[in-house]
Enzyme design. Structure first.
Site, PDB file in Angstrom:
ATOM      1  N   TYR A 143       0.816  -1.212   0.000  1.00  0.00           N
ATOM      2  CA  TYR A 143       0.000   0.000   0.000  1.00  0.00           C
ATOM      3  C   TYR A 143       0.855   1.270   0.000  1.00  0.00           C
ATOM      4  O   TYR A 143       0.362   2.354  -0.294  1.00  0.00           O
ATOM      5  CB  TYR A 143      -0.943   0.035   1.225  1.00  0.00           C
ATOM      6  CG  TYR A 143      -2.021  -1.027   1.199  1.00  0.00           C
ATOM      7  CD1 TYR A 143      -2.277  -1.775   0.057  1.00  0.00           C
ATOM      8  CD2 TYR A 143      -2.794  -1.279   2.316  1.00  0.00           C
ATOM      9  CE1 TYR A 143      -3.257  -2.747   0.029  1.00  0.00           C
ATOM     10  CE2 TYR A 143      -3.786  -2.251   2.306  1.00  0.00           C
ATOM     11  CZ  TYR A 143      -4.006  -2.989   1.155  1.00  0.00           C
ATOM     12  OH  TYR A 143      -4.988  -3.949   1.139  1.00  0.00           O
ATOM     13  N   LYS A 194       3.550 -15.160   1.737  1.00  0.00           N
ATOM     14  CA  LYS A 194       3.564 -16.027   0.561  1.00  0.00           C
ATOM     15  C   LYS A 194       5.028 -16.230   0.174  1.00  0.00           C
ATOM     16  O   LYS A 194       5.474 -15.797  -0.901  1.00  0.00           O
ATOM     17  CB  LYS A 194       2.770 -15.372  -0.590  1.00  0.00           C
ATOM     18  CG  LYS A 194       1.272 -15.340  -0.357  1.00  0.00           C
ATOM     19  CD  LYS A 194       0.588 -16.648  -0.661  1.00  0.00           C
ATOM     20  CE  LYS A 194       0.523 -16.927  -2.154  1.00  0.00           C
ATOM     21  NZ  LYS A 194      -0.021 -18.269  -2.432  1.00  0.00           N
ATOM     22  N   ASP A 227      -2.790 -17.785   1.757  1.00  0.00           N
ATOM     23  CA  ASP A 227      -3.990 -18.381   1.145  1.00  0.00           C
ATOM     24  C   ASP A 227      -4.473 -19.578   1.974  1.00  0.00           C
ATOM     25  O   ASP A 227      -5.680 -19.761   2.164  1.00  0.00           O
ATOM     26  CB  ASP A 227      -3.750 -18.767  -0.322  1.00  0.00           C
ATOM     27  CG  ASP A 227      -2.481 -19.583  -0.521  1.00  0.00           C
ATOM     28  OD1 ASP A 227      -1.583 -19.526   0.342  1.00  0.00           O
ATOM     29  OD2 ASP A 227      -2.380 -20.282  -1.549  1.00  0.00           O
ATOM     30  N   ASP A 251      -5.127  -7.034   5.840  1.00  0.00           N
ATOM     31  CA  ASP A 251      -6.362  -6.338   5.489  1.00  0.00           C
ATOM     32  C   ASP A 251      -7.458  -7.379   5.223  1.00  0.00           C
ATOM     33  O   ASP A 251      -8.581  -7.300   5.750  1.00  0.00           O
ATOM     34  CB  ASP A 251      -6.090  -5.502   4.227  1.00  0.00           C
ATOM     35  CG  ASP A 251      -7.185  -4.498   3.938  1.00  0.00           C
ATOM     36  OD1 ASP A 251      -8.181  -4.484   4.672  1.00  0.00           O
ATOM     37  OD2 ASP A 251      -7.057  -3.749   2.952  1.00  0.00           O
ATOM     38  N   ASP A 255     -10.515  -8.997   8.057  1.00  0.00           N
ATOM     39  CA  ASP A 255     -11.945  -8.877   7.743  1.00  0.00           C
ATOM     40  C   ASP A 255     -12.605 -10.253   7.721  1.00  0.00           C
ATOM     41  O   ASP A 255     -13.735 -10.423   8.183  1.00  0.00           O
ATOM     42  CB  ASP A 255     -12.144  -8.200   6.376  1.00  0.00           C
ATOM     43  CG  ASP A 255     -12.182  -6.680   6.501  1.00  0.00           C
ATOM     44  OD1 ASP A 255     -12.060  -6.179   7.624  1.00  0.00           O
ATOM     45  OD2 ASP A 255     -12.331  -6.007   5.463  1.00  0.00           O
TER      46      ASP A 255
END
Ligand code: NAD
Length: 369
Positions: A143, A194, A227, A251, A255
């Site tokens: 970001y 990852k 993942d 992020d 959630d």
């Protein structure tokens, strides 16, 4: 001697002032009945600040935030500011506050209260007793990484690009937060990246492992690809205690974990910086313009954020525990704001929820005396 703590209160917009009124009521009650004092300051943030000062966070307000021990925020935004210039939109005030204080660690608990176990979209036997803390790196990663942009290629196509980047010190400082918190909870950290396809993930895994071996070998550490973590959160979420991850994966995973609990009106958060910098505590939900001013907002997410402030910034985990237990009790007694209403329960207003919580605390104190 009773210690007095400086609280900076930023109610913000929409339901922000309504839910914050219940926090102020609770802080006043604690000041009168517990061995703690509060010196409270209050000002505008977001849309309310645009109206009052022309900017979403005034410099003078930021300076007062810096002097606080903890900052409690409601929510910002609303349709009336949808068309203001991008740089002075309400959310820009919140982003500026996080950036100026360098709040690099975002803490998002996902806690399933027994009384709300049916609110989750997963089966009760999978989520009952769930208590996960997601620690998300908040100021680095894709970001913020450079270079970034949209360019036009020689053949006329466009190319959008961002850069995922993490340094040793950025990884180690968020790792320390996660390991320190795990020691006060279930003593287990799961680090997610990852590393199989990203160099930044490979470095993340190496640095977290090194930090663990050097300083935190008493804490159980495992690594997981992000993942797989997303799948495991749905398959068997109770395997997790603390999850530490980067800005982008955090992020999404925070959630996802939040939704295991079923209700936006119940979710607190904290953003922490270096020692001596005030933490910022805020509910996960937004300003809910659709229900603002109607007494329908659930104040518990903001009240639980205040409890996090007591635990992480004011060193009063005992009072945080007491508030969390009172929340548990009030829900078990069947009192509910409309967002968490269920058959056989009693619907109450924002204000009545705050009162019910305080009545529960009064009872706990009377029993302990
Ligand atoms: P929202 O979280 O405000 O609302 C989503 C839904 O959840 C709405 O139906 C709302 O009524 C309900 N809800 C939210 N909090 C609740 C509570 N405490 N009690 C009961 N019901 C609750 O998200 P949105 O509608 O996408 O956004 C509304 C505004 O809030 C926008 O301007 C958005 O930019 C802003 N926003 C701010 C923050 C923040 O301040 N951190 C976060 C998200 C959204």
């Amino acid at each position: 001697m009773t210690k007095t703590h400086r609280l900076m209160i930023l109610p913000g917009d929409g339901i922000g002032p309504e839910v914050m009124a219940e926090v102020k009521k609770l802080a006043e009650w604690l000041g009168r009945h517990a061995d703690i004092g509060f010196e409270t300051d209050e000002d505008h943030l977001g849309g309310a600040s645009i109206e009052a000062y022309g900017v979403p966070l005034a410099d003078a307000v930021l300076e007062r935030c810096r002097r606080a021990d903890a900052i409690i925020m409601g929510a910002v935004g609303g349709p009336q500011w949808d068309h203001v210039d991008y740089n002075i939109r309400p959310e820009a005030g919140l982003l500026k506050l996080r950036k100026e204080l360098d709040l690099f660690a975002n803490l998002r608990p996902a806690l399933v209260f027994d009384a709300l176990v049916d609110a989750s979209s997963l089966k009760p036997e999978i989520v009952r007793g769930l208590d996960i803390l997601i620690v998300r790196e908040l100021t680095g990663g894709v970001y913020f990484g450079e270079p970034r942009g949209i360019e036009t290629l020689p053949d006329g196509q466009k190319r959008g690009y961002n850069t995922q980047s993490y340094t040793t010190s950025e990884i180690r400082r968020i790792g320390r937060v996660a390991f320190d918190l795990a020691r006060k909870r279930g003593n287990h950290v799961c680090s997610c990246e990852k590393a199989n396809v990203m160099e930044s993930g490979k470095l993340w895994r190496e640095e977290i492992t090194r930090l663990h071996d050097e300083n935190y070998s008493d804490v159980t550490l495992n690594h997981m690809y992000a993942d797989n973590c997303a799948m495991q959160l749905l398959r068997n979420p109770r395997q997790f205690d603390v999850i530490v991850t980067d800005n982008l994966f955090g992020d999404i995973l925070s959630d996802e974990a939040a939704m295991l609990t079923g209700s936006l009106g119940m979710l607190p958060s904290a953003s922490l910086g270096a020692d001596g910098v005030p933490g910022l505590y805020e509910p996960v939900h937004g300003s809910a313009p659709d229900i603002a001013g109607q007494g329908k907002a659930n104040p518990l997410a903001t009240i639980l954020s205040f409890a996090m402030a007591l635990r992480y910034s004011l060193d009063r985990g005992d009072l945080a525990n007491m508030i969390e237990k009172a929340v548990q009790d009030v829900l078990s007694s069947g009192m509910r704001t409309p967002d968490i209403m269920a058959a056989g329960c009693t619907e109450i207003s924002t204000d009545a929820m705050g009162d019910a919580l305080i009545a529960g605390l009064e009872k706990t104190m009377a029993e302990a005396a």
